[in-house]
Design a protein around this motif. Structure first.
Motif, PDB file in Angstrom:
ATOM      1  N   GLU A  11      58.271  41.223  35.732  1.00  0.00           N
ATOM      2  CA  GLU A  11      57.023  41.414  34.883  1.00  0.00           C
ATOM      3  C   GLU A  11      56.985  39.660  35.137  1.00  0.00           C
ATOM      4  O   GLU A  11      56.994  38.523  34.205  1.00  0.00           O
ATOM      5  N   ASP A  12      54.981  39.151  34.923  1.00  0.00           N
ATOM      6  CA  ASP A  12      54.828  37.893  34.144  1.00  0.00           C
ATOM      7  C   ASP A  12      54.131  37.906  33.070  1.00  0.00           C
ATOM      8  O   ASP A  12      54.188  36.427  32.902  1.00  0.00           O
ATOM      9  N   SER A  34      60.243  36.343  37.393  1.00  0.00           N
ATOM     10  CA  SER A  34      58.280  36.277  37.011  1.00  0.00           C
ATOM     11  C   SER A  34      57.011  36.551  37.517  1.00  0.00           C
ATOM     12  O   SER A  34      55.800  36.458  37.238  1.00  0.00           O
ATOM     13  N   ASN A  35      57.321  37.019  38.737  1.00  0.00           N
ATOM     14  CA  ASN A  35      56.069  37.714  39.657  1.00  0.00           C
ATOM     15  C   ASN A  35      56.968  38.623  41.050  1.00  0.00           C
ATOM     16  O   ASN A  35      58.336  38.293  41.214  1.00  0.00           O
ATOM     17  N   GLY A  36      55.873  38.479  41.549  1.00  0.00           N
ATOM     18  CA  GLY A  36      56.448  39.940  42.941  1.00  0.00           C
ATOM     19  C   GLY A  36      57.040  39.100  44.081  1.00  0.00           C
ATOM     20  O   GLY A  36      58.167  39.242  44.396  1.00  0.00           O
ATOM     21  N   ASN A  37      56.435  38.055  44.217  1.00  0.00           N
ATOM     22  CA  ASN A  37      57.397  37.175  45.132  1.00  0.00           C
ATOM     23  C   ASN A  37      58.663  36.586  44.740  1.00  0.00           C
ATOM     24  O   ASN A  37      59.922  36.726  45.569  1.00  0.00           O
ATOM     25  N   SER A  53      58.670  47.306  37.866  1.00  0.00           N
ATOM     26  CA  SER A  53      57.575  46.022  38.266  1.00  0.00           C
ATOM     27  C   SER A  53      56.574  46.358  37.178  1.00  0.00           C
ATOM     28  O   SER A  53      55.727  48.094  37.059  1.00  0.00           O
ATOM     29  N   ASP A  54      55.777  45.636  36.796  1.00  0.00           N
ATOM     30  CA  ASP A  54      54.570  45.472  36.519  1.00  0.00           C
ATOM     31  C   ASP A  54      53.353  45.595  37.732  1.00  0.00           C
ATOM     32  O   ASP A  54      54.016  45.486  39.343  1.00  0.00           O
ATOM     33  N   MET A  57      50.047  41.786  38.744  1.00  0.00           N
ATOM     34  CA  MET A  57      50.743  40.317  38.247  1.00  0.00           C
ATOM     35  C   MET A  57      50.529  39.048  39.248  1.00  0.00           C
ATOM     36  O   MET A  57      49.793  39.627  40.912  1.00  0.00           O
ATOM     37  N   PRO A  58      50.218  37.963  39.478  1.00  0.00           N
ATOM     38  CA  PRO A  58      49.817  37.242  40.759  1.00  0.00           C
ATOM     39  C   PRO A  58      50.978  36.600  41.533  1.00  0.00           C
ATOM     40  O   PRO A  58      51.724  37.249  41.122  1.00  0.00           O
ATOM     41  N   GLY A  59      50.443  36.636  42.965  1.00  0.00           N
ATOM     42  CA  GLY A  59      51.871  36.694  44.006  1.00  0.00           C
ATOM     43  C   GLY A  59      51.753  38.653  44.545  1.00  0.00           C
ATOM     44  O   GLY A  59      50.336  38.653  44.800  1.00  0.00           O
ATOM     45  N   ASP A  61      51.167  42.139  44.457  1.00  0.00           N
ATOM     46  CA  ASP A  61      51.726  42.526  42.758  1.00  0.00           C
ATOM     47  C   ASP A  61      52.634  43.726  43.077  1.00  0.00           C
ATOM     48  O   ASP A  61      53.216  44.076  43.921  1.00  0.00           O
TER      49      ASP A  61
END
Length: 83
Positions: A11-12, A34-37, A53-54, A57-59, A61
């Motif tokens: 989750e970002d 803080s991001n998918g990666n 998972s959100d 999000m950046p990177g 999704d």
């Protein structure tokens, strides 16, 4: 070492991540990406029991995270929850 299940929160938004950790604190251990990666890396390293998972999000999704983790033998059994 705890015998509680491990949940990975991807989750970002820090406020949402904190809320989820608070909701889960009596039922499982949590780790946060803080991001998918970063989430994918943590999933391969820690092998959590579940992932929240959100979607946006950046990177990578949430859909891409789910697709990658479900296509890898190390993590294909993990039940993903997308919000």
């Amino acid at each position: 070492a705890s015998t509680w299940p491990l949940a990975l929160i991807i989750e970002d938004n820090e406020d949402v991540a904190h809320y989820l950790k608070t909701c889960l604190k009596h039922s499982c251990q949590t780790i946060h990406a803080s991001n998918g990666n970063i989430g994918i890396e943590m999933a391969y390293e820690k092998i959590p029991d579940s992932i929240i998972s959100d979607v946006m999000m950046p990177g990578k999704d949430g859909f891409e995270v789910c697709r990658l983790l479900k296509s890898d033998q190390r993590t294909d059994y993990i039940y993903p929850l997308c919000s």
